[in-house]
Write a protein that holds these residues in place. Sequence first.
Motif, PDB file in Angstrom:
ATOM      1  N   ALA A 190       0.848  -1.194   0.000  1.00 22.24           N
ATOM      2  CA  ALA A 190       0.000   0.000   0.000  1.00 22.24           C
ATOM      3  C   ALA A 190       0.880   1.241   0.000  1.00 22.24           C
ATOM      4  N   HIS A 191       0.466   2.242  -0.745  1.00 25.68           N
ATOM      5  CA  HIS A 191       1.206   3.496  -0.786  1.00 25.68           C
ATOM      6  C   HIS A 191       0.712   4.440   0.313  1.00 25.68           C
ATOM      7  N   ALA A 192       1.645   5.126   0.904  1.00 23.33           N
ATOM      8  CA  ALA A 192       1.301   6.033   1.996  1.00 23.33           C
ATOM      9  C   ALA A 192       0.749   7.327   1.424  1.00 23.33           C
ATOM     10  N   LEU A 193      -0.462   7.261   0.960  1.00 21.53           N
ATOM     11  CA  LEU A 193      -1.125   8.425   0.394  1.00 21.53           C
ATOM     12  C   LEU A 193      -2.256   8.853   1.323  1.00 21.53           C
ATOM     13  N   GLN A 194      -2.268  10.100   1.666  1.00 21.52           N
ATOM     14  CA  GLN A 194      -3.318  10.599   2.543  1.00 21.52           C
ATOM     15  C   GLN A 194      -4.618  10.692   1.761  1.00 21.52           C
ATOM     16  N   ALA A 195      -5.607   9.946   2.211  1.00 22.40           N
ATOM     17  CA  ALA A 195      -6.885   9.911   1.498  1.00 22.40           C
ATOM     18  C   ALA A 195      -7.620  11.236   1.624  1.00 22.40           C
TER      19      ALA A 195
ATOM     20  N   SER B 261     -13.998  10.928  -4.414  1.00 24.23           N
ATOM     21  CA  SER B 261     -14.186   9.502  -4.642  1.00 24.23           C
ATOM     22  C   SER B 261     -14.054   9.203  -6.129  1.00 24.23           C
ATOM     23  N   ILE B 262     -13.730   7.952  -6.442  1.00 25.64           N
ATOM     24  CA  ILE B 262     -13.577   7.545  -7.832  1.00 25.64           C
ATOM     25  C   ILE B 262     -14.448   6.342  -8.131  1.00 25.64           C
ATOM     26  N   GLY B 263     -14.782   6.200  -9.408  1.00 27.52           N
ATOM     27  CA  GLY B 263     -15.564   5.071  -9.876  1.00 27.52           C
ATOM     28  C   GLY B 263     -14.974   4.523 -11.159  1.00 27.52           C
ATOM     29  N   GLN B 264     -15.659   3.543 -11.763  1.00 28.73           N
ATOM     30  CA  GLN B 264     -15.165   2.904 -12.967  1.00 28.73           C
ATOM     31  C   GLN B 264     -14.996   3.898 -14.109  1.00 28.73           C
ATOM     32  N   ALA B 265     -15.865   4.895 -14.178  1.00 24.26           N
ATOM     33  CA  ALA B 265     -15.765   5.886 -15.255  1.00 24.26           C
ATOM     34  C   ALA B 265     -14.454   6.654 -15.178  1.00 24.26           C
TER      35      ALA B 265
ATOM     36  N   PRO C 154      -4.339  12.938  -7.928  1.00 26.03           N
ATOM     37  CA  PRO C 154      -5.514  13.123  -7.072  1.00 26.03           C
ATOM     38  C   PRO C 154      -6.426  11.895  -7.043  1.00 26.03           C
ATOM     39  N   TYR C 155      -6.552  11.199  -8.171  1.00 26.75           N
ATOM     40  CA  TYR C 155      -7.360   9.976  -8.180  1.00 26.75           C
ATOM     41  C   TYR C 155      -6.795   8.927  -7.229  1.00 26.75           C
ATOM     42  N   LEU C 156      -5.464   8.852  -7.128  1.00 23.88           N
ATOM     43  CA  LEU C 156      -4.849   7.860  -6.246  1.00 23.88           C
ATOM     44  C   LEU C 156      -5.111   8.158  -4.777  1.00 23.88           C
ATOM     45  N   ARG C 157      -5.435   9.403  -4.465  1.00 26.45           N
ATOM     46  CA  ARG C 157      -5.735   9.767  -3.083  1.00 26.45           C
ATOM     47  C   ARG C 157      -7.230   9.722  -2.774  1.00 26.45           C
ATOM     48  N   ALA C 158      -8.033   9.462  -3.795  1.00 28.04           N
ATOM     49  CA  ALA C 158      -9.484   9.461  -3.614  1.00 28.04           C
ATOM     50  C   ALA C 158      -9.958   8.150  -3.005  1.00 28.04           C
ATOM     51  N   SER C 159     -11.114   8.172  -2.389  1.00 28.94           N
ATOM     52  CA  SER C 159     -11.702   6.963  -1.828  1.00 28.94           C
ATOM     53  C   SER C 159     -12.503   6.246  -2.914  1.00 28.94           C
ATOM     54  N   GLY C 160     -12.787   4.976  -2.651  1.00 27.81           N
ATOM     55  CA  GLY C 160     -13.559   4.185  -3.603  1.00 27.81           C
ATOM     56  C   GLY C 160     -13.491   2.727  -3.244  1.00 27.81           C
ATOM     57  N   PRO C 161     -14.313   1.888  -3.867  1.00 35.04           N
ATOM     58  CA  PRO C 161     -14.253   0.445  -3.613  1.00 35.04           C
ATOM     59  C   PRO C 161     -12.858  -0.090  -3.913  1.00 35.04           C
ATOM     60  N   GLU C 162     -12.457  -1.153  -3.211  1.00 32.40           N
ATOM     61  CA  GLU C 162     -11.110  -1.689  -3.342  1.00 32.40           C
ATOM     62  C   GLU C 162     -10.773  -2.068  -4.782  1.00 32.40           C
TER      63      GLU C 162
END
Length: 345
Positions: free
Chosen positions: A30-35, A40-44, A82-90
């Motif tokens: 896991a990368h130490a990225l502050q969420a 949040s992100i999705g498939q789109a 920014p997408y890498l710091r966003a929340s979302g399903p695993e």
Amino acid sequence: MDSSRRRVVGVGLFSVALTIPGWSDVVGRAHALQANPHSSIGQADVESVDATVNCLRDIDATFGGHYARPMASAFLVNTVAPYLRASGPEHIRKSMLSSAAMACYLTGWMAMDEGEQGLAQRYYVKGLELAGAADDRMAYCHILRGVSVQAANLGHGGPATQYANAAASAAPSRGPYMRAFMAGQQAHGYAMAGSGRLALDSLRESERALDQVTSPGGARQGFSYATLAYATAQVRYEMGDVKGSVSSLQDHFKLRSESESHRSGLIFGGLLAERQLQVGHLDAACATWNRVLDDYPAMHSGRADDRVRAAVKLLAPHRKNATARVTHERARALLARKSTARPSL
């Protein structure tokens, strides 16, 4: 130097001592990225990154790394990070990590094409780390093969072989396409390292595997009979068979499809001309160089520049020949014009 380049990975010189992380070192890390709880992100979003990477790949292949790399590095900083710091399903987050890994790989490829070799290495390492965090062996072995290509381009046969073998070992699939893709690069590395028998064995393995491919492979990068002919040319050249290398490069151009990289056509054409001259075919070399020069003005590539510089140097002793003199002056003028017109990044 642009801010996006500084912010992503920094710069430096190519190093054969650079530590390249193995699969066991990066898998699932896991990368130490502050969420960011407000994002949040999705498939789109994953699909939009993949589509943009594909567009950038086309731009790079058509116009060169010097033209495309600033766009790609800015895209990494402003959109992908920014997408890498966003929340979302695993599963979405892992898909985004995979997409980011390939975006880093492509940007590294562009930096390599510019001649920024240390920068390219750092993009590659970041891509390997992201691929491991995503548990994406396909992305990992693809990027590692790219590290081998870079080492081979710079004349480091030992590391090129090491990375090609490691990529082949890490490949998640031993299907025919993947075997052909990996064995072709292994062959080049072996030849550079002086292991001619292993190089020829790898070429035969690549050809046998390619014969078994029943559907188009390589969603991330194509490998074809034209690519195999180029690999064969490189093996022959490293083994001292310059005439055979010329023949294989000519086969490459006969087999090329319209979808092949525009830049590779210029670079491989330059290599063909150099080797035609090496075996004493001056007129054929000039004809090949002039085809390269026809397309060169639109290409912003350090590797293409190198091939045109080689034309200027190699043709200089032959300027008493009218054809060689005209080709020499044309190459020199185009190179000077390119140097004047190119912006400083």
